[in-house]
Design an enzyme around this catalytic site. Sequence first.
Site, short mmCIF file in Angstrom:
data_model
loop_
_atom_site.label_atom_id
_atom_site.label_comp_id
_atom_site.label_asym_id
_atom_site.label_seq_id
_atom_site.Cartn_x
_atom_site.Cartn_y
_atom_site.Cartn_z
N CYS A 2 0.79 -1.00 0.06
CA CYS A 2 -0.01 0.08 0.17
C CYS A 2 1.00 1.13 -0.02
O CYS A 2 2.23 1.10 0.03
CB CYS A 2 -0.98 0.02 1.35
N ARG A 50 -4.60 1.97 -1.24
CA ARG A 50 -4.96 0.79 -0.80
C ARG A 50 -4.68 -0.46 -1.89
O ARG A 50 -5.29 -0.29 -2.75
CB ARG A 50 -6.33 0.62 0.02
N LEU A 51 -3.90 -1.39 -1.53
CA LEU A 51 -3.99 -2.79 -2.09
C LEU A 51 -4.80 -3.89 -1.25
O LEU A 51 -4.04 -4.26 -0.17
CB LEU A 51 -2.58 -3.31 -2.47
N SER A 52 -5.93 -4.17 -1.68
CA SER A 52 -6.72 -5.05 -0.56
C SER A 52 -6.41 -6.20 -0.65
O SER A 52 -6.17 -6.99 -1.49
CB SER A 52 -8.35 -4.95 -1.27
N ILE A 53 -5.83 -6.62 0.82
CA ILE A 53 -5.43 -8.22 0.94
C ILE A 53 -6.19 -8.74 2.21
O ILE A 53 -6.80 -9.81 2.01
CB ILE A 53 -3.97 -8.09 1.12
N ILE A 54 -6.39 -7.88 3.47
CA ILE A 54 -6.82 -8.39 4.29
C ILE A 54 -8.09 -7.78 4.51
O ILE A 54 -8.23 -6.34 4.61
CB ILE A 54 -6.08 -8.46 5.65
N ASN A 75 0.86 0.93 6.02
CA ASN A 75 1.15 -0.05 4.73
C ASN A 75 2.15 -1.10 5.54
O ASN A 75 2.95 -1.01 6.38
CB ASN A 75 2.52 0.78 3.92
N GLU A 77 2.18 -5.48 6.83
CA GLU A 77 1.41 -6.76 7.49
C GLU A 77 2.04 -7.03 8.84
O GLU A 77 3.39 -6.88 8.99
CB GLU A 77 1.88 -7.73 6.57
N ASP A 100 -5.55 -5.80 10.12
CA ASP A 100 -4.42 -5.94 11.08
C ASP A 100 -4.07 -4.31 11.46
O ASP A 100 -3.63 -3.86 12.43
CB ASP A 100 -3.06 -6.39 10.60
#
Length: 179
Positions: A2, A50-54, A75, A77, A100
């Site tokens: 992100c 945003r890069l949507s992952i969770i 940004n 994990e 998270d």
Amino acid sequence: MCGIAGILNINNRDEITADCLKQMLAAIRHRGPDEFGLYRGKEIGLGHARLSIIDLSGGKQPMSNESRSLWITFNGEIFNYLELREDLLKRGHRFATSSDTEVIIHLYEDYGTGCLQYLNGQFAFAIWDSNKKELFIARDRLGIRPLFYTKCNNRFYFASEIKAILATGEIRGEIDPIA
């Protein structure tokens, strides 16, 4: 991956415009093409690409705590966020998302800047405390997630990439021979 960006007014300069934050985010669009978010207060502007992952539907950023007194743009994990979440739930925290990101906000509520010692992961984030008028920025110990910053003309700028800071038009991209 992100992208995060923000500006802090140090001495009550002119309001931070949405357009300025959008320019910063446009410069790092490749880091998070799924969604863009802004938070603006009198002293602060936070942006997120945003890069949507969770938590695809609930992890929008910048994100706030329940009282909307803390705001975060994040940004990275957090590898141990599920364990941290369980502990925070036992301590009475309530969660609106499964992300998270929200774990970091609640850790900050309990431990302040000491929240870093609980985080296992790769991260860069900024937390704005609207009650204290304080900005806390941090990155992981190894710098896996980048975080650049500078101060100019009574403003503090930060972003995931230098080009986002340069996109404001207030910072010149030139070498300082004295430095």
